[in-house]
Design an enzyme around this catalytic site. Structure first.
Site, mmCIF file in Angstrom:
data_model
loop_
_atom_site.group_PDB
_atom_site.id
_atom_site.type_symbol
_atom_site.label_atom_id
_atom_site.label_comp_id
_atom_site.label_asym_id
_atom_site.label_seq_id
_atom_site.Cartn_x
_atom_site.Cartn_y
_atom_site.Cartn_z
ATOM 1 C CD GLU A 1 -1.320 35.454 21.990
ATOM 2 O OE1 GLU A 1 -0.957 35.598 20.810
ATOM 3 O OE2 GLU A 1 -1.018 34.453 22.667
ATOM 4 C CG ASP B 1 -6.810 30.094 21.028
ATOM 5 O OD1 ASP B 1 -6.328 30.683 22.005
ATOM 6 O OD2 ASP B 1 -6.122 29.480 20.189
#
Ligand code: CA
Length: 315
Positions: free
Chosen positions: A204, A32
């Site tokens: 997400e 991420d």
């Protein structure tokens, strides 16, 4: 798996751009990642103890520098009681951006993987290079009575210079809320910008960018299964809208509120499960699992983000 990929690639023509990433060297282990450049220095913040930080002096060779949080801020445990023991400094999916003369670093803490007892927190600094982060405290929380998960924050500046925050993971999908320009915390309502009505609602990691040439906001999201090494089926999808609050629609005209999203990258034989993306100007950064390593290590990939003649994003 090789057979399946061979069959899939020609069908999803948009996945063919996966190879067009920068040649990176050094320490590129990341999950991420979010990217920012100051002068000639590049910084990538990512999921990891106290927020992991990689630095590069040339945009290609990266090395690890000290994490942001060396100790746990006192308020974390109130919203994420699971942050004890070896998870004391477990921070997920940060987002870094420069705005209004400061650098803002949003991040998520969560009591337990798969639960929505979570919080988005904020730290700020005069610059990343100055290295002195100020704890700005809690931004937004969720718990078992919420219909969203307060993780995966994304600071978005609209075309008029106003700050917003996108966030969300699973549950009722991706969300958007206005931020106060001074506190950089929510003011007003939370609206929905993407939802997958079927399955486990696996969507997400929102990332939103505005392109002044096309006049569109672009919403990128990660769908399907992350965090399973080379078996991850994570992929990056997108839609666009003239309005920051949506509706975001994909190339087929399907709203991202109704499961829409055109695939930008679904990986290839080596790079599996790309996702956790962030946009920095016309650059897209994300992680992908390297199938040439024994455990399918997550690594940072960076690509130029381009737009085709019809105004759709492409690598
Ligand atoms: Ca982001």
């Amino acid at each position: 798996m090789l057979v399946i990929m061979t069959l899939l690639v020609p069908i999803f023509a948009d996945t063919k751009g996966f190879a067009a990433h920068w040649a990176l060297s050094g320490e590129v282990g990341a999950h991420d990642p979010t990217l920012i450049k100051e002068g000639n220095s590049w910084y990538a913040f990512s999921t990891g103890p106290g927020i992991s930080v990689l630095k590069s002096d040339n945009g290609s060779n990266f090395y690890r520098v000290p994490q942001v949080f060396l100790t746990q801020p006192s308020w974390w445990k109130q919203y994420a009681p699971g942050l004890t023991g070896d998870r004391t400094l477990d921070v997920w999916a940060p987002d870094v951006k420069s705005y209004n003369g400061r650098v803002w670093l949003y991040y998520a803490i969560s009591s337990e993987f798969g639960k929505n007892i979570s919080a988005i927190g904020l730290a700020s600094a005069s610059s990343v290079g100055a290295g002195s982060w100020r704890d700005e405290g809690v931004v937004l929380t969720s718990n078992t009575s919420s219909n969203f998960n307060a993780i995966d924050p994304e600071l978005v500046i609209d075309k008029d210079g106003n700050p917003w925050m996108a966030f969300g993971s699973f549950w009722s999908g991706l969300k958007l809320t206005r931020l106060d320009k001074n506190t950089m915390k929510p003011t007003g309502n939370i609206s929905s910008i993407a939802y997958r009505p079927t399955g486990d609602h696996e969507i997400e990691a929102p990332a939103i960018t505005y392109n002044a040439q096309t006049g569109y906001y672009y919403l990128f999201a990660s769908i399907d299964k992350c965090c399973s090494g080379a078996n991850s089926t994570y992929k990056i999808v997108y839609g666009r809208s003239k309005n920051i609050a949506g509706p975001y629609v994909d190339k087929n005209g399907v709203s991202m509120m109704n499961g829409g999203g055109t695939i930008l990258d679904a990986g290839n034989d080596r790079w599996r499960g790309p996702g956790g993306q962030d946009i920095y100007n016309n650059i897209i950064v994300r992680h992908s699992y390297d199938a040439t390593t024994p455990k399918g290590d997550p690594k940072m990939l960076i690509s130029d983000l381009n737009y085709d003649s019809a105004g759709w994003p492409t690598y």
